[in-house]
Design a protein around this motif. Sequence first.
Motif, PDB file in Angstrom:
ATOM      1  N   LEU A   1     -45.568  18.279   6.729  1.00 56.99           N
ATOM      2  CA  LEU A   1     -45.292  19.411   7.525  1.00 56.99           C
ATOM      3  C   LEU A   1     -46.024  20.066   8.382  1.00 56.99           C
ATOM      4  CD1 LEU A   1     -43.383  21.047   4.334  1.00 56.99           C
ATOM      5  CD2 LEU A   1     -42.261  19.915   5.928  1.00 56.99           C
ATOM      6  N   PHE A   2     -47.199  20.087   8.157  1.00 64.47           N
ATOM      7  CA  PHE A   2     -48.080  20.855   8.967  1.00 64.47           C
ATOM      8  C   PHE A   2     -48.804  19.900  10.152  1.00 64.47           C
ATOM      9  CE2 PHE A   2     -48.148  23.317   5.296  1.00 64.47           C
ATOM     10  CZ  PHE A   2     -48.046  24.666   5.668  1.00 64.47           C
ATOM     11  N   SER A   3     -48.810  18.776   9.972  1.00 61.00           N
ATOM     12  CA  SER A   3     -49.199  17.759  10.816  1.00 61.00           C
ATOM     13  C   SER A   3     -48.702  16.524  10.828  1.00 61.00           C
ATOM     14  CB  SER A   3     -50.961  17.603  10.691  1.00 61.00           C
ATOM     15  OG  SER A   3     -51.426  16.769  11.514  1.00 61.00           O
ATOM     16  N   PRO A   4     -47.478  16.444  11.361  1.00 58.36           N
ATOM     17  CA  PRO A   4     -46.506  15.370  11.270  1.00 58.36           C
ATOM     18  C   PRO A   4     -46.980  14.118  12.037  1.00 58.36           C
ATOM     19  CG  PRO A   4     -45.546  16.876  12.599  1.00 58.36           C
ATOM     20  CD  PRO A   4     -46.570  17.514  11.830  1.00 58.36           C
ATOM     21  N   LEU A   5     -47.975  14.281  13.026  1.00 59.04           N
ATOM     22  CA  LEU A   5     -48.330  13.280  14.166  1.00 59.04           C
ATOM     23  C   LEU A   5     -49.800  13.051  13.877  1.00 59.04           C
ATOM     24  CD1 LEU A   5     -46.336  14.327  17.301  1.00 59.04           C
ATOM     25  CD2 LEU A   5     -45.856  12.594  15.493  1.00 59.04           C
ATOM     26  N   GLU A   6     -50.487  13.349  12.675  1.00 61.51           N
ATOM     27  CA  GLU A   6     -51.622  13.189  12.566  1.00 61.51           C
ATOM     28  C   GLU A   6     -52.363  11.780  12.641  1.00 61.51           C
ATOM     29  OE1 GLU A   6     -55.783  14.476  11.760  1.00 61.51           O
ATOM     30  OE2 GLU A   6     -53.970  15.517  12.171  1.00 61.51           O
ATOM     31  N   GLY A   7     -51.351  10.759  12.136  1.00 56.82           N
ATOM     32  CA  GLY A   7     -51.690   9.287  12.074  1.00 56.82           C
ATOM     33  C   GLY A   7     -51.889   8.745  13.419  1.00 56.82           C
ATOM     34  N   THR A   8     -50.882   9.457  14.242  1.00 59.16           N
ATOM     35  CA  THR A   8     -50.775   8.743  15.764  1.00 59.16           C
ATOM     36  C   THR A   8     -52.244   9.228  16.415  1.00 59.16           C
ATOM     37  OG1 THR A   8     -49.718  10.850  16.423  1.00 59.16           O
ATOM     38  CG2 THR A   8     -48.671   9.115  15.619  1.00 59.16           C
TER      39      THR A   8
ATOM     40  N   GLN B   1     -47.879   4.997  12.097  1.00 63.95           N
ATOM     41  CA  GLN B   1     -49.100   5.419  12.053  1.00 63.95           C
ATOM     42  C   GLN B   1     -49.322   6.689  10.789  1.00 63.95           C
ATOM     43  OE1 GLN B   1     -47.606   4.931  14.702  1.00 63.95           O
ATOM     44  NE2 GLN B   1     -48.709   3.261  15.629  1.00 63.95           N
ATOM     45  N   GLN B   2     -48.327   7.436  11.182  1.00 63.91           N
ATOM     46  CA  GLN B   2     -48.425   8.570  10.025  1.00 63.91           C
ATOM     47  C   GLN B   2     -48.165   8.085   8.603  1.00 63.91           C
ATOM     48  OE1 GLN B   2     -49.114  11.655  10.696  1.00 63.91           O
ATOM     49  NE2 GLN B   2     -48.914  12.591   8.698  1.00 63.91           N
ATOM     50  N   LEU B   3     -47.218   7.157   8.213  1.00 63.95           N
ATOM     51  CA  LEU B   3     -46.988   6.677   7.055  1.00 63.95           C
ATOM     52  C   LEU B   3     -48.336   5.863   6.551  1.00 63.95           C
ATOM     53  CD1 LEU B   3     -43.245   5.206   7.593  1.00 63.95           C
ATOM     54  CD2 LEU B   3     -44.276   7.254   6.054  1.00 63.95           C
ATOM     55  N   PHE B   4     -48.955   5.112   7.556  1.00 67.43           N
ATOM     56  CA  PHE B   4     -50.170   4.363   6.967  1.00 67.43           C
ATOM     57  C   PHE B   4     -51.307   5.355   6.772  1.00 67.43           C
ATOM     58  CE2 PHE B   4     -54.034   1.943   8.287  1.00 67.43           C
ATOM     59  CZ  PHE B   4     -53.629   0.662   7.369  1.00 67.43           C
ATOM     60  N   TYR B   5     -51.356   6.282   7.454  1.00 64.76           N
ATOM     61  CA  TYR B   5     -52.430   7.563   7.079  1.00 64.76           C
ATOM     62  C   TYR B   5     -52.170   8.185   5.646  1.00 64.76           C
ATOM     63  CZ  TYR B   5     -54.468  11.974   7.356  1.00 64.76           C
ATOM     64  OH  TYR B   5     -55.344  13.009   6.860  1.00 64.76           O
TER      65      TYR B   5
ATOM     66  N   GLY C   1     -66.556   1.398  13.448  1.00 64.09           N
ATOM     67  CA  GLY C   1     -67.026   2.486  14.196  1.00 64.09           C
ATOM     68  C   GLY C   1     -66.363   3.798  13.795  1.00 64.09           C
ATOM     69  N   SER C   2     -65.596   3.725  12.734  1.00 65.95           N
ATOM     70  CA  SER C   2     -65.107   5.161  12.281  1.00 65.95           C
ATOM     71  C   SER C   2     -64.717   4.822  10.532  1.00 65.95           C
ATOM     72  CB  SER C   2     -63.752   5.488  12.912  1.00 65.95           C
ATOM     73  OG  SER C   2     -62.816   4.651  12.643  1.00 65.95           O
ATOM     74  N   ARG C   3     -64.344   5.870  10.230  1.00 65.35           N
ATOM     75  CA  ARG C   3     -63.908   5.930   8.744  1.00 65.35           C
ATOM     76  C   ARG C   3     -62.623   5.076   8.519  1.00 65.35           C
ATOM     77  NH1 ARG C   3     -63.815  11.754   6.688  1.00 65.35           N
ATOM     78  NH2 ARG C   3     -63.402  10.652   4.500  1.00 65.35           N
ATOM     79  N   PHE C   4     -61.699   4.967   9.609  1.00 60.40           N
ATOM     80  CA  PHE C   4     -60.515   4.416   9.612  1.00 60.40           C
ATOM     81  C   PHE C   4     -60.385   3.143   9.894  1.00 60.40           C
ATOM     82  CE2 PHE C   4     -60.329   8.987  10.173  1.00 60.40           C
ATOM     83  CZ  PHE C   4     -59.398   9.625   9.034  1.00 60.40           C
ATOM     84  N   TYR C   5     -59.597   2.267   9.326  1.00 63.11           N
ATOM     85  CA  TYR C   5     -59.404   0.951   9.496  1.00 63.11           C
ATOM     86  C   TYR C   5     -57.749   0.805  10.370  1.00 63.11           C
ATOM     87  CZ  TYR C   5     -57.001  -3.783   9.091  1.00 63.11           C
ATOM     88  OH  TYR C   5     -56.354  -4.795   9.390  1.00 63.11           O
ATOM     89  N   ASN C   6     -58.235   0.309  11.633  1.00 65.45           N
ATOM     90  CA  ASN C   6     -57.041   0.568  12.470  1.00 65.45           C
ATOM     91  C   ASN C   6     -56.365  -0.806  12.932  1.00 65.45           C
ATOM     92  OD1 ASN C   6     -55.374   1.103  14.693  1.00 65.45           O
ATOM     93  ND2 ASN C   6     -56.534   2.171  15.823  1.00 65.45           N
TER      94      ASN C   6
END
Length: 275
Positions: A83-90, A111-115, A267-272
């Motif tokens: 609700l507050f950040s629907p595109l955070e994953g992108t 991307q959002q679903l994966f996040y 290179g970051s905490r996230f696996y892309n």
Amino acid sequence: MSAMLEYSEINSPIHKLTGATKLICLVIWALASMVTYDTRILVVMVICSVAIFKISKVEFKTVSFVFYLILVFLLINNIAIFLFSPLEGTYIYGSRTDLFHIAGQYTITTQQLFYQLNITLKYFAIIPMALLFIVATNPSEFAASLNKIGVNYKIAYSVAIALRYIPDVQRDYQEISFAQQARGIEMSNKESLFNRIKSSAAIIMPLVFSSLERIETISSAMELRAFGNGKSRTWYSGRKFEKRDYISIFLVSIIFIVAIIMTIKNGSRFYNPFI
């Protein structure tokens, strides 16, 4: 009503570990789950958590209520994130793959679903371990172990009392609930959820007063026994670290080290997986 989050003596490899070992392992495990958003590591951690819980031979019903309650908060958390950040994953993964549009800025993206999947995996990685720590740790032995690794014995004893108090509060709640129902306050499934919540106020206040009375009794007993006057104390339930304790800490530390290495490598905490 069966007791929840109550320690029970079980012959399992997890119960044989010292309380300090279980605390150290839990802290390292929690740090590992917080450090990384690498899905591969989180999946491994979830599998390990479930396997360790199974090895402990603890019955799921002893933690089921708390587990389901945490799942409710997890659901609320996931909804709030969208609700507050629907595109955070992108933003995080630097790409966008739309699945379907809802309204306004609200679009479901891969991307959002994966996040949010990674956030959910974090919960499932730590929840079984945290609940297992509570139900598989003898409060007295845990206090002795904490004192052995340098924690002041007053703090250690306070932690032990807090762990022992969980089942006591449950028993008090059950007894007060039965007493209020005997006086005609309906709290069964026959009543609506709203009425049951409203009726629970008749339980909360007596529970608070009984808890305060118990605290006063324990404080007086400890004071009469001159608790806290000495710089140290002996422990009836104290245990030495054994080989299995060091092995457990080493294995959990490997998970944490791998999480750090993968974070540096990615290179970051996230696996892309979208690149």
